[in-house]
Design an enzyme around this catalytic site. Structure first.
Site, PDB file in Angstrom:
ATOM      1  N   LYS B  54       0.694  -1.452   0.295  1.00  0.00           N
ATOM      2  CA  LYS B  54       0.524   0.139   0.226  1.00  0.00           C
ATOM      3  C   LYS B  54       0.689   1.316   0.250  1.00  0.00           C
ATOM      4  O   LYS B  54       0.316   2.339  -0.596  1.00  0.00           O
ATOM      5  CB  LYS B  54      -0.995   0.271   0.792  1.00  0.00           C
ATOM      6  CG  LYS B  54      -2.248  -0.691   1.257  1.00  0.00           C
ATOM      7  CD  LYS B  54      -2.958  -0.776   0.272  1.00  0.00           C
ATOM      8  CE  LYS B  54      -4.165  -1.273   0.701  1.00  0.00           C
ATOM      9  NZ  LYS B  54      -5.302  -1.053   0.385  1.00  0.00           N
ATOM     10  N   SER B  79      -8.868   1.449   8.666  1.00  0.00           N
ATOM     11  CA  SER B  79      -8.598   0.210   9.531  1.00  0.00           C
ATOM     12  C   SER B  79      -7.149  -0.403   9.385  1.00  0.00           C
ATOM     13  O   SER B  79      -6.745  -0.762  10.325  1.00  0.00           O
ATOM     14  CB  SER B  79      -9.506  -0.750   9.899  1.00  0.00           C
ATOM     15  OG  SER B  79     -10.033  -1.200   9.285  1.00  0.00           O
TER      16      SER B  79
END
Lengths: 316, 316
Positions: B54, B79
Site C-alpha cells: 500500500k 483500519s
C-alpha cells in the site's frame, strides 16, 4: 585451539558445505538502527536449511566422516535444531540417522526430523535418559555420534556463518551471537580473528541459563546449572573445546532476562516481518539493553534460527 | 483504461516513488515448489515500507498533488494498511495527515499510524460512520482525500510492484495476487500487459468476500456484500476503475476458504520464516488448491503484507 586455527581451515569448511547450505542474506532495519543508535546487520540464519545455523556444523561434521563411518549411520540426541541438522546431513549424504529425542518434544519438531527420513527414538525427558539411550543406539547400530557443539568440525562449520557476514559487510566493529553450548560463538570468535580487523565478539546469554557468564567471570568452566528460560535452545552448558575458545577470545557476555528476550523477539517479528525463535532474540535484547556499548558501531548480529512452535502464543 | 496505459506511465510512477519505497526482495522456497509442483517466486511486499504494498499507491498519489494541495493535508479512512500508507506519505512530504479509523481497530495499528505523526480520528466501526466522519474532516480541514484503491494514481503506484517482479524474474507464466478493492490486481494486470510477454494474471479471493468473483462470473460489478473472512484486508468491494481493468485483463479468480487461508499462512510462517498477514496468504492458498493450473509454470506471487496482530494466535 584459537591460536592454531587458520583461514584455510574455515575456508575449506565453507567450500565443503557450500552445496548444502545457504549463504543467508543480511538484513538491515532503519527501525532497529534508530532504536539502538547502532548500525545493525542481521545475518539471517533463520532462512538457513533446517531453519537454523546448526545445518552448517552438522553437515560439516558429517562430510568429514569416512564412507565406512557414514555407512554405519549418524546418531545424536537433541530436542531442537541440532536434531534436524543431523537428520538433514544424513539425508543429503545418503546415510541413516538415529535421533534420540525427549518424549515431550513438540510434535512439529519430531515430524520435521522424521521428514528428513531419520529414525526417531523417544526417551524420557532427562539428560540421563537421553545419554543412556544414545549410548544404547550407538552400541546397537555402531552409528557415529555427531555432538551438538563440543567438536572441532562442528565449530568450524558454525564459523562459516561469521565468515560470510564479514565478507559481505565491511568494517564491522562488533559481532554478537547467543551462547548455549558455545559452538556458534566459538566459531564466530575464530572467524572474527582470521577474517576481521579487530572485530570484537560479544555473547548474549539468558539470565536463566548464565553458565557461560559465570564461567567467564570466575575464569573456570561452570557445569552446575539449573536452567530456566524461554530461550529453549540455550539450556546446555559449555564444553571444554568451546570454553577454551570463548575464554581466550570473547569481549564480554551480556545477560538478558526473559521479558527482554520476548520483547526483542516481538519487535523483530513486528518490524522486520521475520520469524525468529526466542534463543535468537537474545543478542537483539542484549543490544537494546546495553545501548552505550553499541552506539555508533557497525554491529553484526547472528539471527540463529526461526523454529518456533506456532501453536504457542509468545506475546499474549 | 487498460488499453491506454503505457510503459512510460508505470516507469514514471516507479521513478517518482523510488526514493521512498523498497524494491522488495523475491524469495524462493524449495518446500513450496515441491508442494505445489510449480516454480514459485514470492515478491515480499511484507518487507515494504509500512509493511505492505500500500505504501506504493499512497506515496504515488501524494507525490502527484500540488504544493497547495499538500499544504491542506491528506485524509483517508482505513483500519488497515492504507491508513499507514497515507500517514507515511504525508510524513515524507511534510504534510499533515488525518486518518479516520474505526474505534475497534487494533491498538497496534492506531499506534503505527500515530507513529508517522498522523492525527487519528476514531469513529464507530461502520462504513457509514467512516464515510461521514471523513466528509466532516474533509470539509473542516479542506484536506485531500487519498482513496484506498479506486484512483488512477493509486493503481499506477501498485503497478510498480509487478513491474519490479517481471524485471527481476525472467519468463514468468503467471502472476497471482489477492483481490480486495482491486488496486493491486489491476496494477498487476497493467504491468503484466506492458512489461510481460503473455503473462496471465490470476486473482485469489476469500470465499467470504467473493464480490470480485461474482462480478467476473456475472459480468456486472457486484456491490452487495456482507463479508465474513479472516482475510481482513480484503473486505471491501471493487470500484469502477479497478473493475474495468479486472474485467478486461484477468485470467480468472480462485476462491479459497478461511481454513485454506490459515493453513497457507501457517506454512509460510513455518517454512519460509516470514510473517505474512491472512489476506496475503490468499494467493498461496489458491495455488495449493488449484495445483493443476500452476503445475510446471513459473509463477510470481505477490506477498502483499505482514501486518498482523501478534497478541492474537491464528494457529491454535
Amino acid at each position: 585451539m584459537l591460536a592454531e586455527i587458520k583461514k584455510e581451515d574455515i575456508n575449506k569448511a565453507a567450500e565443503k558445505i557450500s552445496p548444502y547450505v545457504h549463504n543467508t542474506p543480511v538484513f538491515t532495519s532503519k527501525f532497529f538502527n534508530e532504536l539502538s543508535g547502532a548500525e545493525l546487520f542481521f545475518k539471517c540464519e533463520n532462512f538457513q536449511k533446517v531453519g537454523a545455523f546448526k545445518a552448517r556444523g552438522g553437515v560439516h561434521a558429517a562430510l568429514n566422516l569416512s564412507d565406512a563411518e557414514l555407512k554405519k549411520g549418524l546418531v545424536t540426541h537433541s530436542s531442537g535444531n541440532h536434531a534436524q541438522a543431523v537428520a538433514y546431513a544424513a539425508k543429503i549424504l545418503g546415510a541413516k540417522a538415529y535421533i534420540v529425542m525427549p518424549d515431550n518434544a513438540p510434535k512439529v519438531k519430531v515430524n520435521a526430523v522424521k521428514g528428513y527420513g531419520a529414525e526417531v527414538i523417544l526417551c524420557e525427558p532427562t539428560l540421563e535418559a537421553r545419554e543412556s539411550t544414545l549410548e544404547e543406539v550407538q552400541k546397537e547400530k555402531e552409528a557415529i555420534f555427531i555432538p551438538p557443539f563440543n567438536h572441532n568440525d562442528v565449530i568450524l562449520g558454525q564459523a562459516t556463518c561469521a565468515k560470510e557476514l564479514i565478507e559481505e559487510v565491511n568494517d564491522l566493529d562488533i559481532i554478537i551471537a547467543p551462547i548455549g553450548g558455545g559452538g556458534l560463538i566459538s566459531g564466530t570468535i575464530l572467524s572474527a580473528k582470521v577474517f576481521g580487523k579487530g572485530i570484537k565478539v560479544y555473547g548474549g546469554e539468558p539470565e536463566g541459563a548464565d553458565d557461560a557468564y559465570r564461567s567467564l567471570k570466575s575464569g573456570e568452566l561452570v557445569k552446575s546449572h539449573t536452567p530456566d528460560t524461554v530461550a529453549d535452545g540455550l539450556l546446555v552448558t559449555l564444553g571444554d573445546k568451546t570454553w577454551a575458545i570463548i575464554k581466550e577470545g570473547i569481549a564480554d557476555i551480556i545477560l538478558v532476562n526473559d521479558e527482554q528476550i520476548l520483547e526483542a523477539m516481538k519487535l523483530v517479528w513486528e518490524r522486520m516481518k521475520i520469524i525468529i525463535e526466542p534463543s535468537c532474540a537474545v543478542p537483539v535484547a542484549a543490544i537494546l539493553k546495553e545501548k552505550d556499548l553499541f552506539k555508533d558501531k557497525r554491529v553484526g548480529i547472528i539471527l540463529t534460527g526461526g523454529n518456533v512452535d506456532l501453536s504457542r502464543n509468545y506475546f499474549s
